[in-house]
Scaffold this active site. Sequence first.
Site, PDB file in Angstrom:
ATOM      1  N   GLU A 137       0.842  -1.181   0.000  1.00 51.27           N
ATOM      2  CA  GLU A 137       0.000   0.000   0.000  1.00 51.27           C
ATOM      3  C   GLU A 137       0.887   1.244   0.000  1.00 51.27           C
ATOM      4  O   GLU A 137       1.814   1.328   0.808  1.00 51.27           O
ATOM      5  CB  GLU A 137      -0.911   0.033   1.227  1.00 51.27           C
ATOM      6  CG  GLU A 137      -1.943   1.129   1.164  1.00 51.27           C
ATOM      7  CD  GLU A 137      -2.900   1.153   2.348  1.00 51.27           C
ATOM      8  OE1 GLU A 137      -3.738   2.065   2.406  1.00 51.27           O
ATOM      9  OE2 GLU A 137      -2.798   0.285   3.218  1.00 51.27           O
ATOM     10  N   ALA A 189       1.785  -0.195  10.526  1.00 51.58           N
ATOM     11  CA  ALA A 189       1.366  -1.575  10.283  1.00 51.58           C
ATOM     12  C   ALA A 189       0.518  -1.596   9.024  1.00 51.58           C
ATOM     13  O   ALA A 189       0.112  -0.548   8.518  1.00 51.58           O
ATOM     14  CB  ALA A 189       0.577  -2.135  11.473  1.00 51.58           C
ATOM     15  N   ASN A 246      -2.883  -6.215   5.393  1.00 42.32           N
ATOM     16  CA  ASN A 246      -2.976  -7.235   4.347  1.00 42.32           C
ATOM     17  C   ASN A 246      -3.858  -8.401   4.795  1.00 42.32           C
ATOM     18  O   ASN A 246      -3.724  -8.898   5.910  1.00 42.32           O
ATOM     19  CB  ASN A 246      -1.586  -7.791   4.028  1.00 42.32           C
ATOM     20  CG  ASN A 246      -0.511  -6.744   4.111  1.00 42.32           C
ATOM     21  OD1 ASN A 246      -0.380  -5.924   3.240  1.00 42.32           O
ATOM     22  ND2 ASN A 246       0.253  -6.780   5.193  1.00 42.32           N
ATOM     23  N   GLU A 272      -5.665  -2.690  12.662  1.00 40.26           N
ATOM     24  CA  GLU A 272      -5.426  -3.542  11.492  1.00 40.26           C
ATOM     25  C   GLU A 272      -6.420  -4.704  11.447  1.00 40.26           C
ATOM     26  O   GLU A 272      -6.852  -5.112  10.360  1.00 40.26           O
ATOM     27  CB  GLU A 272      -3.991  -4.064  11.498  1.00 40.26           C
ATOM     28  CG  GLU A 272      -2.924  -2.980  11.602  1.00 40.26           C
ATOM     29  CD  GLU A 272      -3.074  -1.873  10.567  1.00 40.26           C
ATOM     30  OE1 GLU A 272      -3.651  -2.106   9.489  1.00 40.26           O
ATOM     31  OE2 GLU A 272      -2.602  -0.749  10.842  1.00 40.26           O
ATOM     32  N   HIS A 325      -9.728  -3.525  10.050  1.00 39.99           N
ATOM     33  CA  HIS A 325      -9.668  -3.333   8.600  1.00 39.99           C
ATOM     34  C   HIS A 325     -10.166  -4.558   7.841  1.00 39.99           C
ATOM     35  O   HIS A 325     -10.502  -4.440   6.660  1.00 39.99           O
ATOM     36  CB  HIS A 325      -8.230  -3.056   8.166  1.00 39.99           C
ATOM     37  CG  HIS A 325      -7.905  -1.609   8.003  1.00 39.99           C
ATOM     38  ND1 HIS A 325      -8.733  -0.711   7.349  1.00 39.99           N
ATOM     39  CD2 HIS A 325      -6.819  -0.883   8.390  1.00 39.99           C
ATOM     40  CE1 HIS A 325      -8.169   0.484   7.351  1.00 39.99           C
ATOM     41  NE2 HIS A 325      -7.016   0.417   7.965  1.00 39.99           N
ATOM     42  N   GLU A 344      -9.722   4.338   6.141  1.00 35.37           N
ATOM     43  CA  GLU A 344      -8.883   4.748   7.259  1.00 35.37           C
ATOM     44  C   GLU A 344      -9.645   5.568   8.289  1.00 35.37           C
ATOM     45  O   GLU A 344      -9.504   5.351   9.491  1.00 35.37           O
ATOM     46  CB  GLU A 344      -7.662   5.514   6.749  1.00 35.37           C
ATOM     47  CG  GLU A 344      -6.728   4.689   5.881  1.00 35.37           C
ATOM     48  CD  GLU A 344      -6.140   3.481   6.580  1.00 35.37           C
ATOM     49  OE1 GLU A 344      -6.268   3.373   7.826  1.00 35.37           O
ATOM     50  OE2 GLU A 344      -5.557   2.618   5.888  1.00 35.37           O
TER      51      GLU A 344
END
Length: 875
Positions: free
Chosen positions: A132, A273, A276, A309, A312, A331
């Site tokens: 990213e 961080a 993924n 994370e 996400h 975000e």
Amino acid sequence: MSQQAQQQPEPIYLKDYQVPAYLIEHTDLRFELDEEETLVRATLKVRRNPDCSRGGRAPLELHGHESLELCRLCIDGEILSERDFIRDDELLRISEVPEAFTLECLTRIHPQLNTALEGLYKSDGMFCTQCEAEGFRRITFYPDRPDVMSVFRTTVEADRKRYPVLLSNGNPVDSGEKDEGRHFVTWEDPFPKPAYLFALVAGDLEVLEDTYTTASGRAVKLQIFAESKDLDKLDHAMLSLKNAMRWDEKVYGREYDLDIYMIVAVDFFNMGAMENKGLNIFNTSCVLASPRTTTDAAFQRVEGVVAHEYFHNWSGNRVTCRDWFQLSLKEGFTVFRDSEFSADMNSRTVKRIEDVSMLRTAQFAEDAGPMSHPVRPESFIEISNFYTLTIYEKGAEVVRMLHTLLGAEAFRKGSDIYFERHDGQAVTTDDFVQAMADASGRDLSQFKRWYSQAGTPRVEASDSWDAETGCYRLILRQSCPPTPGQAEKQPFHMPIAYGLLGAGGAELAAGVLELTDAEQTFTFDGLAEKPVPSLLRGFSAPVKLSYPYSDDQLLMLLKHDTDGFNRWDAGQRMAVNLMQLLVEDYRAGKALSLPDALVDSWRALLNDESLDPAMVAHLLRLPSEAYLAELAEVIYVDAIHAVREFLRKSLADALKPEWLATYRRSCSEEPYAPDADACARRSLKNLCLGYLLTTDEDTLLALAEEQFNDADNMTDQQAALSLVVHSGFRDAGRRLLDEFHAQWHHESLVMNQWFALQANDPWPGALERVQGLQEHPLFDERNPNKLRSLVAAFCAQNPVNFHAEDGSGYRYLADWIIKLNQQNPQIAARLLTPLTRWRRYPDAAQARMKAELSRILAESELSKDVYEVVSKSLA
């Protein structure tokens, strides 16, 4: 004229967005990792996008960095010659392709030479990735845009002895041995994702394992990987992960969807961080934690980042952003989610104070600077420059306002609609707001201006009182200053949480006002007395609020307001008002004085043992130099520093018995725990120690040295070290630095803090000390953590030395930017921030800062990252 001036990179505009001409149904990747080179074999199932309405047959465009060595390119088994495609520095175009076909691409890359730390690179002997925003184009040729989502199957092959652990996204589906001591593992991710969510790790790692059973009864394996020396520092991250999984199920109804969830700790990492899918790659600073080596603040950071994370997985992975202009879609929403999680895990009021303090200083400054942009930008040259506080923190505040306006129940309903409607899609901020509108039945069209208009709005409040009728009127006026490209602003739709307090502190009314016009009057009837308004409770909108409070009114709010945030804010307003007057006195050559009223109110806070220590610690912390600078029309660095130091020393002398008594009762023999109560006690204790050391008494130095030597946790030991190093006890500070180094030189993250506290030492000579530390064996300029701990700490956290009159600090930073421009453009661009605000300083400083920016701009071959920031700063 420089080469850069002749070849200016072109901006990319949101208005030019077009859907992709081709989609990738399946991506099969095979990595043959080796020490000298890595071969990447990509097999893509490609089909024309039926939603693409461009006339004729559009060419297939594949992104690929100039460092990629193309070995072979095939369509449906036929090898393409160089005349079948066109390649430039960023794109490979194939003009003639079928409606559906298989594309095979073999590339050769050299991760060990990749100092930019994007794509596939090596970190202390470990292969890892950071894709990213556009790092995947350093791995292979691919349509590297977030709206191209594909199912991935990845095979990683490497030497078993050097790289026993081979990881990628999804679930492991195959593994085996190869010739010459090599082995492979194949991973399959069943959920379509864009290339930016791809991840790969290969290394000699140890693992902490656990399991989590979801609400529906599915067992999920949890694994956190790190070097063997750090295996004992993973327990807190594992606990944080399980708490986050449980919280997301309870609050948002979201379960994890794969059989395995993995985190890997990496030392060389540009960011904090990365989310993924199923394989989160973390900067070591955001995952490693133990009482002996980690401060309370770092424990809380690990908890928050692990949660961020993980969250996400739904707000970013299962539903992702259509294009990079929509970055805050994932975000901002996820920062709001992790902030609420941390508030539930710890102290909600303290968390809000910490978040708003950072927003008011750094993000408000960003809004007022040359890089100011809306939460949804209209254009960019380099997307890496837009991983900003505006996208993250202000984006989170926009989501928080929706939560406030709609209420928790409707907001949850809106999030359910959003996830269910767009699962597996790449969408926009408009789609998110529409889901909230559909859930609530509210018209949120005006609210969307928060996404499209830049800058920090200002709200001016005034009032009137009719004693005969008991009618109180509150008048609110909103405006927003011009920002680059946006001279005029339309009114925002903002929630203003409020309370009306009587003379004795009784709450007469409370609620949320919705300000939608440039000016509105809100009427309250039937009141027995004129109230004191408590406005913007909980910081309900990211604005600058002004109201002509008297000191008596602020003192009443400080004592009686039922909103913890506004109690703290009342104290901050009192301190700011005083410090701004003292800055004027200092510049006029007048003697500075400490008001008795401030001493009396602080004495009462210190003596009241019934108060929450966390609140007391925040109430007794003077506004930072950075916040005072943000509030100033012209930033006089020396005056701000001198005034704050005067107040610290004066309050220390006036209240020495109270500081010492509070320090002693805040000490505890209980075993270390990073919970909210223990953190609050240590915070108050170390605040008191900081004030005591300004008195320059040897007995108080002995107290700090005793804490340094006897501490069983890094919070207390590092606090004592930092306070002594930054005090007038210079010899003692150097001695403790040496002792700390001898004790912790083997712990990289601890040494980062050792570098940082020397870099932000406000005493004269800091730059020379920083330059000397660059030669230290533990400093590595290739490592972003080391650069942040030394270079960034000096330039961004040591204003009185960075802004030295001779311009040496400015030259120092510019030299680093020029050096890092080719090595790691992302880090170079982020380090630039202190120079970009040159217009806020006195004329002489402006001239010196501007000269260094011009020197950077004159360099040939500037990266897009650096060019964008410098050119906008000078525009």
